[in-house]
Design a protein around this motif. Sequence first.
Motif, short mmCIF file in Angstrom:
data_model
loop_
_atom_site.label_atom_id
_atom_site.label_comp_id
_atom_site.label_asym_id
_atom_site.label_seq_id
_atom_site.Cartn_x
_atom_site.Cartn_y
_atom_site.Cartn_z
N GLY A 1 0.84 -1.19 0.00
CA GLY A 1 0.00 0.00 0.00
C GLY A 1 0.87 1.24 0.00
N THR B 1 -9.15 8.46 -2.49
CA THR B 1 -9.50 7.52 -3.55
C THR B 1 -8.31 6.58 -3.73
OG1 THR B 1 -8.67 8.98 -5.28
CG2 THR B 1 -11.02 9.12 -4.76
N THR B 2 -8.61 5.34 -4.04
CA THR B 2 -7.57 4.32 -4.14
C THR B 2 -7.55 3.74 -5.54
OG1 THR B 2 -7.77 3.76 -1.82
CG2 THR B 2 -6.72 2.12 -3.21
N GLU B 3 -6.35 3.53 -6.06
CA GLU B 3 -6.17 2.91 -7.36
C GLU B 3 -5.33 1.65 -7.19
OE1 GLU B 3 -3.74 3.85 -11.46
OE2 GLU B 3 -4.52 5.53 -10.30
N SER C 1 -4.89 2.19 4.21
CA SER C 1 -6.08 2.03 3.37
C SER C 1 -5.73 1.39 2.04
CB SER C 1 -6.74 3.40 3.17
OG SER C 1 -7.82 3.30 2.29
N ALA C 2 -4.62 1.83 1.47
CA ALA C 2 -4.18 1.26 0.19
C ALA C 2 -3.81 -0.21 0.35
CB ALA C 2 -2.99 2.05 -0.35
N ALA D 1 -6.92 -2.27 0.61
CA ALA D 1 -7.56 -2.40 -0.71
C ALA D 1 -6.83 -3.42 -1.57
CB ALA D 1 -7.58 -1.04 -1.41
N SER E 1 1.23 5.67 -0.43
CA SER E 1 0.67 7.01 -0.40
C SER E 1 1.84 7.99 -0.46
CB SER E 1 -0.15 7.24 0.87
OG SER E 1 -0.78 8.50 0.80
N ARG F 1 -3.61 6.65 4.99
CA ARG F 1 -3.80 6.41 3.56
C ARG F 1 -3.01 5.19 3.09
NH1 ARG F 1 -2.98 11.92 3.15
NH2 ARG F 1 -1.03 11.61 2.00
N THR G 1 -3.24 5.10 -2.48
CA THR G 1 -4.34 5.94 -2.03
C THR G 1 -3.91 7.40 -2.10
OG1 THR G 1 -5.25 4.24 -0.60
CG2 THR G 1 -5.90 6.48 -0.11
N ALA H 1 -1.29 -1.03 -4.41
CA ALA H 1 -2.38 -0.05 -4.45
C ALA H 1 -1.84 1.29 -3.95
CB ALA H 1 -3.54 -0.50 -3.58
#
Length: 75
Positions: free
Chosen positions: A30, A70-72, A49-50, A53, A32, A46, A65, A63
């Motif tokens: 993850g 918003t996460t990609e 969170s990534a 995800a 950020s 963040r 964030t 991933a």
Amino acid sequence: MAVAQNIRRICAAHKMLDRANPLQFTVSIGLSVWARGDTIGTLLKRGDSALYAAKTVRRNRVAFTFSNMTTEIVS
């Protein structure tokens, strides 16, 4: 992001031997980036969170964030 992708690919390609059985492991990452006004806490939130995800979609993913949360999934 390219570094994270390379780490993920290298880990997935690496086989470890446990006696006669090859073991394979994968990595979810993850990411950020520090944004203006961030604290360590918001940056880590963040990144966490990534990571969540990446693991939720499917293991062995990277991933990212963004500051707007918003996460990609990039892989």
